[in-house]
Enzyme design. Structure first.
Site, PDB file in Angstrom:
ATOM      1  N   ASN A 120     -36.878  -3.852   9.261  1.00  0.00           N
ATOM      2  CA  ASN A 120     -37.047  -4.420   7.821  1.00  0.00           C
ATOM      3  C   ASN A 120     -37.700  -5.536   8.079  1.00  0.00           C
ATOM      4  OD1 ASN A 120     -36.409  -5.530   5.134  1.00  0.00           O
ATOM      5  ND2 ASN A 120     -33.994  -5.616   5.690  1.00  0.00           N
ATOM      6  N   TRP A 121     -38.743  -5.763   7.381  1.00  0.00           N
ATOM      7  CA  TRP A 121     -39.582  -6.764   7.728  1.00  0.00           C
ATOM      8  C   TRP A 121     -39.131  -8.098   6.668  1.00  0.00           C
ATOM      9  CZ3 TRP A 121     -45.481  -4.916   7.922  1.00  0.00           C
ATOM     10  CH2 TRP A 121     -45.512  -3.972   9.316  1.00  0.00           C
ATOM     11  N   LYS A 122     -38.265  -7.577   5.741  1.00  0.00           N
ATOM     12  CA  LYS A 122     -37.860  -8.898   4.737  1.00  0.00           C
ATOM     13  C   LYS A 122     -39.001  -9.236   4.131  1.00  0.00           C
ATOM     14  CE  LYS A 122     -33.463  -8.836   7.405  1.00  0.00           C
ATOM     15  NZ  LYS A 122     -32.204  -9.879   7.676  1.00  0.00           N
ATOM     16  N   HIS A 163     -28.673  -3.847   0.524  1.00  0.00           N
ATOM     17  CA  HIS A 163     -28.543  -4.866   1.798  1.00  0.00           C
ATOM     18  C   HIS A 163     -28.047  -6.247   1.049  1.00  0.00           C
ATOM     19  CE1 HIS A 163     -29.839  -7.706   4.753  1.00  0.00           C
ATOM     20  NE2 HIS A 163     -30.367  -6.592   5.276  1.00  0.00           N
ATOM     21  N   GLU A 185     -28.496  -9.205   1.767  1.00  0.00           N
ATOM     22  CA  GLU A 185     -29.226 -10.261   1.175  1.00  0.00           C
ATOM     23  C   GLU A 185     -29.254 -10.174  -0.176  1.00  0.00           C
ATOM     24  OE1 GLU A 185     -32.243 -10.128   4.262  1.00  0.00           O
ATOM     25  OE2 GLU A 185     -30.823 -10.811   5.685  1.00  0.00           O
ATOM     26  N   GLU A 210     -24.071  -3.103   8.622  1.00  0.00           N
ATOM     27  CA  GLU A 210     -24.518  -4.545   8.941  1.00  0.00           C
ATOM     28  C   GLU A 210     -23.540  -5.556   8.677  1.00  0.00           C
ATOM     29  OE1 GLU A 210     -29.309  -4.559   9.148  1.00  0.00           O
ATOM     30  OE2 GLU A 210     -28.498  -4.885   6.957  1.00  0.00           O
ATOM     31  N   GLY A 230     -29.295 -12.055  11.464  1.00  0.00           N
ATOM     32  CA  GLY A 230     -30.155 -13.475  11.483  1.00  0.00           C
ATOM     33  C   GLY A 230     -29.333 -14.486  12.417  1.00  0.00           C
ATOM     34  N   SER A 275     -28.729  -8.538  14.211  1.00  0.00           N
ATOM     35  CA  SER A 275     -29.320  -9.132  15.720  1.00  0.00           C
ATOM     36  C   SER A 275     -29.446  -8.028  16.667  1.00  0.00           C
ATOM     37  CB  SER A 275     -28.329 -10.232  16.185  1.00  0.00           C
ATOM     38  OG  SER A 275     -28.146 -11.564  15.053  1.00  0.00           O
ATOM     39  N   GLY A 277     -34.024  -6.474  11.774  1.00  0.00           N
ATOM     40  CA  GLY A 277     -34.796  -7.359  11.014  1.00  0.00           C
ATOM     41  C   GLY A 277     -35.639  -8.359  11.910  1.00  0.00           C
TER      42      GLY A 277
HETATM   43  P1  13P Z   1     -31.651  -9.408  11.867  1.00  0.00           P
HETATM   44  O1  13P Z   1     -32.220  -8.232  13.012  1.00  0.00           O
HETATM   45  O2  13P Z   1     -32.675 -10.334  11.841  1.00  0.00           O
HETATM   46  O3  13P Z   1     -30.342  -9.780  12.283  1.00  0.00           O
HETATM   47  O4  13P Z   1     -31.337  -8.544  10.711  1.00  0.00           O
HETATM   48  C1  13P Z   1     -30.791  -7.510  10.453  1.00  0.00           C
HETATM   49  C2  13P Z   1     -30.919  -7.073   9.022  1.00  0.00           C
HETATM   50  O5  13P Z   1     -30.512  -7.517   7.870  1.00  0.00           O
HETATM   51  C3  13P Z   1     -31.652  -5.807   8.865  1.00  0.00           C
HETATM   52  O6  13P Z   1     -31.764  -5.182   7.696  1.00  0.00           O
END
Ligand code: 13P
Length: 259
Positions: A9-11, A95, A97, A167, A173, A213, A234
């Site tokens: 997931n490149w966000k 998600h 976020e 998650e 993160g 993470s 992520g």
């Molecule tokens: P991280 O791997 O940066 O913690 O993010 C996880 C995430 O939200 C994947 O959708």
């Protein structure tokens, strides 16, 4: 056995040039991934470029969200039909976020799951508790509510075409991943609920990914857990060597029967 699945997931990262370079490096580093499925979810702006870089190879394309209608007056939105037309076969939904920043409620996420399935996209329904909810002993209550609402009204056959991702918000993160035991406990709980919502058979075939993470140096212990069927990655999906290492670790676990 459930084939491990690793999703990047490149966000909100990557210019077109960066996205092309990253997709190409991952494609070249994973020419014939065996025993694992790999999906990249770049931002909308880079989907077409990444689709071109991936070509007809084994790495698949996904999006990070979608609207719940096929078309219409919805400024700024992207429909599942448009994503399917671009070559997407997957879409992340719910998600944390988006739940937190955009305020996406469970009912809307449910509509999106249904819309994705109607357009033959595989929805990856994300659930997870905050640190505060975990402290208060509400982890299971939270994920159960999100799961029941996200899959409400779906027949067992539709649930069977979905993927779940656990998650925990406190692990995203932060560099602090859930321990394999913590994740496995929630995955087992979710699978129990899937048995009730669909059937025991369907629950056994649905993949439940862990996200939060995940890095090259913890992916193997997490994915080695029988209940953890892969990773939603992520930050560590933004560098080709690290992401490729995660995929290879998941593939190694996939090649050896768990338990
Ligand atoms: P991280 O791997 O940066 O913690 O993010 C996880 C995430 O939200 C994947 O959708």
């Amino acid at each position: 056995m459930r084939t491990p699945l690793v999703i990047g997931n490149w966000k909100m990262h990557g210019t077109l040039g960066e996205a092309r370079a990253l997709a190409t490096a991952i494609r070249d580093g994973l020419k014939r991934p065996r025993g694992v499925e790999v999906v990249l979810c770049p931002p909308f702006t880079a989907l077409a470029a990444v689709a071109e870089s991936l070509g007809t190879g084994p790495i698949q394309l996904g999006a990070q969200t979608c609207h719940h209608e096929a078309a219409g007056a919805h400024t700024g939105e992207v429909s599942p039909a448009m994503l399917a037309d671009l070559g997407c076969r997957w879409v992340l939904l719910g998600h944390s976020e988006r739940r937190r920043e955009i305020g996406e409620p469970d009912g809307l996420i449910n509509q999106k799951v249904k819309a994705a399935l109607e357009h033959r996209l595989t929805p990856v329904l994300c659930v997870g508790e905050t640190a505060e909810e975990r402290r208060q002993g509400l982890t299971f209550t939270t994920v159960e509510g999100q799961l029941r609402a996200g899959l409400a009204g779906l027949a067992a056959a539709a649930i069977a075409r979905s993927v779940l991702a656990y998650e925990p918000v406190w692990a995203i993160g932060t560099g602090v991943n859930a321990t394999p035991g913590q994740a496995a406990e929630v995955h087992g709980y979710l699978r129990g609920l899937l048995s009730e919502l669909a059937s025991k058979e369907v629950a056994q075939q649905i993949r439940i990914l862990y996200g939060g993470s995940v890095k090259a140096d913890n992916a193997d212990v997490l994915v080695a857990e029988p209940e953890i069927d892969g990773a939603l990655v992520g930050a560590a999906s933004l560098g080709a060597p690290g992401f490729i290492a995660i995929v290879k670790k998941a593939a190694r676990v996939g090649a050896a029967p768990k338990e």
